[in-house]
Design a protein around this motif. Structure first.
Motif, PDB file in Angstrom:
ATOM      1  N   ALA A 339       0.848  -1.210   0.000  1.00  0.00           N
ATOM      2  CA  ALA A 339       0.000   0.000   0.000  1.00  0.00           C
ATOM      3  C   ALA A 339       0.873   1.246   0.000  1.00  0.00           C
ATOM      4  O   ALA A 339       0.571   2.230  -0.682  1.00  0.00           O
ATOM      5  N   LEU A 340       1.994   1.190   0.738  1.00  0.00           N
ATOM      6  CA  LEU A 340       2.885   2.351   0.803  1.00  0.00           C
ATOM      7  C   LEU A 340       3.556   2.576  -0.556  1.00  0.00           C
ATOM      8  O   LEU A 340       3.561   3.689  -1.093  1.00  0.00           O
ATOM      9  N   LYS A 341       4.100   1.479  -1.102  1.00  0.00           N
ATOM     10  CA  LYS A 341       4.849   1.587  -2.369  1.00  0.00           C
ATOM     11  C   LYS A 341       3.914   2.021  -3.513  1.00  0.00           C
ATOM     12  O   LYS A 341       4.179   3.006  -4.199  1.00  0.00           O
ATOM     13  N   VAL A 342       2.826   1.289  -3.676  1.00  0.00           N
ATOM     14  CA  VAL A 342       1.921   1.583  -4.798  1.00  0.00           C
ATOM     15  C   VAL A 342       1.203   2.923  -4.555  1.00  0.00           C
ATOM     16  O   VAL A 342       0.996   3.702  -5.471  1.00  0.00           O
ATOM     17  N   VAL A 348       2.610  10.105  -7.289  1.00  0.00           N
ATOM     18  CA  VAL A 348       3.519  10.635  -8.319  1.00  0.00           C
ATOM     19  C   VAL A 348       2.781  10.736  -9.648  1.00  0.00           C
ATOM     20  O   VAL A 348       2.800  11.770 -10.318  1.00  0.00           O
ATOM     21  N   LYS A 349       2.104   9.659 -10.025  1.00  0.00           N
ATOM     22  CA  LYS A 349       1.420   9.632 -11.327  1.00  0.00           C
ATOM     23  C   LYS A 349       0.264  10.639 -11.378  1.00  0.00           C
ATOM     24  O   LYS A 349       0.033  11.285 -12.388  1.00  0.00           O
ATOM     25  N   MET A 354      -1.866  16.062 -12.893  1.00  0.00           N
ATOM     26  CA  MET A 354      -2.234  17.409 -12.443  1.00  0.00           C
ATOM     27  C   MET A 354      -1.451  18.470 -13.220  1.00  0.00           C
ATOM     28  O   MET A 354      -1.983  19.543 -13.535  1.00  0.00           O
ATOM     29  N   ASP A 355      -0.186  18.162 -13.549  1.00  0.00           N
ATOM     30  CA  ASP A 355       0.612  19.111 -14.341  1.00  0.00           C
ATOM     31  C   ASP A 355      -0.007  19.315 -15.725  1.00  0.00           C
ATOM     32  O   ASP A 355       0.145  20.370 -16.327  1.00  0.00           O
ATOM     33  N   LYS A 356      -0.705  18.282 -16.226  1.00  0.00           N
ATOM     34  CA  LYS A 356      -1.272  18.370 -17.576  1.00  0.00           C
ATOM     35  C   LYS A 356      -2.703  18.891 -17.593  1.00  0.00           C
ATOM     36  O   LYS A 356      -3.155  19.419 -18.596  1.00  0.00           O
ATOM     37  N   HIS A 357      -3.439  18.670 -16.490  1.00  0.00           N
ATOM     38  CA  HIS A 357      -4.872  18.961 -16.524  1.00  0.00           C
ATOM     39  C   HIS A 357      -5.271  19.911 -15.391  1.00  0.00           C
ATOM     40  O   HIS A 357      -5.214  19.542 -14.214  1.00  0.00           O
ATOM     41  N   GLY A 361      -7.536  19.932  -9.030  1.00  0.00           N
ATOM     42  CA  GLY A 361      -7.188  21.000  -8.104  1.00  0.00           C
ATOM     43  C   GLY A 361      -6.283  20.514  -6.999  1.00  0.00           C
ATOM     44  O   GLY A 361      -5.422  21.240  -6.498  1.00  0.00           O
ATOM     45  N   ASP A 362      -6.495  19.278  -6.590  1.00  0.00           N
ATOM     46  CA  ASP A 362      -5.709  18.761  -5.465  1.00  0.00           C
ATOM     47  C   ASP A 362      -5.564  17.249  -5.595  1.00  0.00           C
ATOM     48  O   ASP A 362      -6.503  16.560  -5.988  1.00  0.00           O
ATOM     49  N   VAL A 363      -4.376  16.788  -5.271  1.00  0.00           N
ATOM     50  CA  VAL A 363      -4.120  15.340  -5.176  1.00  0.00           C
ATOM     51  C   VAL A 363      -3.761  15.097  -3.719  1.00  0.00           C
ATOM     52  O   VAL A 363      -2.852  15.729  -3.188  1.00  0.00           O
ATOM     53  N   ARG A 364      -4.491  14.244  -3.055  1.00  0.00           N
ATOM     54  CA  ARG A 364      -4.174  13.989  -1.649  1.00  0.00           C
ATOM     55  C   ARG A 364      -4.347  12.509  -1.341  1.00  0.00           C
ATOM     56  O   ARG A 364      -5.217  11.848  -1.933  1.00  0.00           O
ATOM     57  N   GLY A 365      -3.544  12.027  -0.428  1.00  0.00           N
ATOM     58  CA  GLY A 365      -3.710  10.623  -0.088  1.00  0.00           C
ATOM     59  C   GLY A 365      -2.586  10.119   0.769  1.00  0.00           C
ATOM     60  O   GLY A 365      -1.538  10.761   0.922  1.00  0.00           O
TER      61      GLY A 365
END
Ligand code: PMP
Length: 480
Positions: A339-342, A348-349, A354-357, A361-365
């Motif tokens: 769970a940590l690795k994936v 990251v992905k 987010m850089d493209k679209h 607005g936010d990526v969190r997790g």
């Protein structure tokens, strides 16, 4: 009755199953007939990638879990009033994963039962009943929990069920779109600002001559839109609640059993030790088993009330055999580590997306608990709810099962089985990239009717009717 067609299943369901019993994708439901690992299969053997099933935690139909349950069923299943090894073995194994203070276990059959019992324990220990809960919370379907679940309470329009006076809501520490935002306040102040609200609320309760029984929250809020609290928030809240004589209840029904990746229990990530922990969903990998774990002192207070606690199925030999097998698999297959690795790979992905679209607005997790907050405008953070609805419908067409949540239903919510792989993430991101491009192209019509049901998603072709859209665009064959 064997081998019903999908339409026959739907007809029988309409006739005999209560209308409020929800279905995923209610306008165009999927009939799943088997599942394995992180994949589900419909009656035509189409494969779906499951990004939403935090219940089948160690993978659908894991052979070790299936074998443990069926073996025990052939030997004995009975109520929990007889001595049996499985219940005590599971209690021991579970408490070994928790801080030593949490050493007494009560087994139940569902998360709702576990939370209801947790409230009872708090009440007997403190001799009070006022509870503090977070806005947007969901803790279960029984009356005591609907009382404190704004997530559901807010949907009820008939005026029959209202929030009781003993339930006190406080702002959810959502630093992206909550009361105190990270673009309006220094990041390091946010935990204190939100925790101070709890302190102020306690003062108001005291001014009315009442006393607090406790505080209940998920360790990360799922239904509220994959909310990760600012570091230190729970420590500060726990201090205020304890100072007021209350107890703290952490609901790990969705986020427990290693999902957070760096710990077995998500509350550990905030450096706190709750007085009561509840757990469910992943605990039986789909089999109904749940539990409440607490301290010796709270358990003693409950015992001293004189009433026997009896739960016919809670802690039965089969459920406990399954619970033990789930713990085995988490350990043997290093699923917490996965769970940590994936989960880090997902972040990251998703940040690359987010850089493209601009819509992201936010990526969190944390670990395999990730949210994509979709916005119409990054500055105002206006929620992109219709767009989120479109994405879910399109992902389904691409055979990826996903859901959206949060008060505005604009947060794409990921909580897959813990055997999810980096290849699964790549596949998901490829499809998300394609779908965000479709939205950007302006070629798709979005459905302004942002249905409040967490599970109703109309079929995509309906979303596009009347405007002459070439739906082959939607199948990914034509991209702008
Ligand atoms: N707590 C949380 C955080 C939940 O998400 C749920 C179920 N969605 C429950 C409690 C209730 O669990 P159950 O449905 O097993 O009663």
């Amino acid at each position: 009755m064997e081998g019903l067609t999908k339409n026959e299943t739907i007809d029988l369901r309409r006739m005999h199953i209560g209308k409020s019993c929800a279905l995923f994708f209610a306008h165009d439901p999927i009939k799943i007939v088997r599942a394995k690992g992180q994949y589900m299969y419909d009656e035509e053997d189409n494969e779906y990638l499951d990004c939403i099933n935090n219940v089948c935690h160690v993978g659908h139909c894991h052979p070790h879990v299936v074998e443990a349950g069926s073996k025990q069923m052939q030997i004995l299943n009975t109520n929990s009033r007889f001595l049996h090894d499985n219940i005590v073995k599971l209690a021991k194994r579970l408490t070994e994963t928790l801080p030593s203070e949490l050493s007494v276990v009560y087994f139940t059959n569902s998360g709702s039962e576990a939370n209801d019992l947790a409230l009872r324990l708090a009440k007997h220990h403190t001799k009070q009943s006022d509870m503090i809960v977070l806005e947007g919370a969901y803790h279960g379907h029984v009356i005591s929990l609907i009382d404190l679940s704004t997530y559901k309470l807010d949907d009820m329009k008939d005026g029959v069920h209202n929030k009781p006076k003993s339930v006190h809501m406080v702002a959810c520490p959502d630093i992206y779109r909550g009361k105190y935002r990270d673009d309006e306040h220094p990041k390091e102040d946010l935990a204190k600002l939100y925790a101070d609200d709890v302190k102020e609320l306690i003062d108001v309760i005291h001014n009315h001559g009442d006393t607090v029984s406790g505080f209940i929250a998920e360790s990360m809020q799922s239904c509220g839109g994959q909310i990760i609290y600012p570091d230190g928030y729970l420590q500060k809240v726990f201090k205020h609640v304890h100072d007021a004589g209350g107890v703290t209840i952490m609901d790990e029904v969705q986020v427990g059993f290693g999902r957070v990746g760096n710990h077995m229990w998500s509350f550990q990530d905030q450096g706190v030790i709750p007085d009561i922990v509840t757990m469910g969903k992943p605990m039986g990998n789909g089999h109904p088993i749940a539990a409440v774990v607490t301290t010796k002192e709270i358990s003693a207070s409950f015992a001293s009330c004189g009433a026997e606690y009896f739960n016919t199925y809670g802690g039965n030999p089969v459920s406990c055999a399954i619970g033990l097998a789930v713990l085995d698999v988490i350990e043997l297959e290093k699923l917490k580590e996965n769970a940590l690795k994936v989960g880090n790979y997902v972040l990251v992905k998703f940040r690359q997306l987010m850089d493209k679209h601009q819509i992201i607005g936010d990526v969190r997790g944390k670990g395999l608990f990730v949210g994509l907050d979709l916005v119409k405008d990054r500055k105002t953070r206006e929620p992109a709810s219709e767009e989120a609805k479109y994405v879910i419908a399109r992902l389904k067409e691409e055979h990826i099962l996903y859901s959206r949540d949060g008060p505005h239903r604009n947060v794409l919510k990921m909580k897959p089985p813990m055997c999810f792989t980096e290849q699964n993430v790549d596949h998901l991101c490829e499809k998300l990239d394609m779908i965000f491009k479709e939205i950007k192209s302006g070629q798709v019509k979005l459905d302004a009717n942002n249905s409040s049901s967490a599970i109703e998603e109309p079929p995509l072709k309906k979303l596009c009717t009347g405007i002459g859209i070439d739906t082959s665009v939607l199948n990914g064959t034509k991209q702008s």
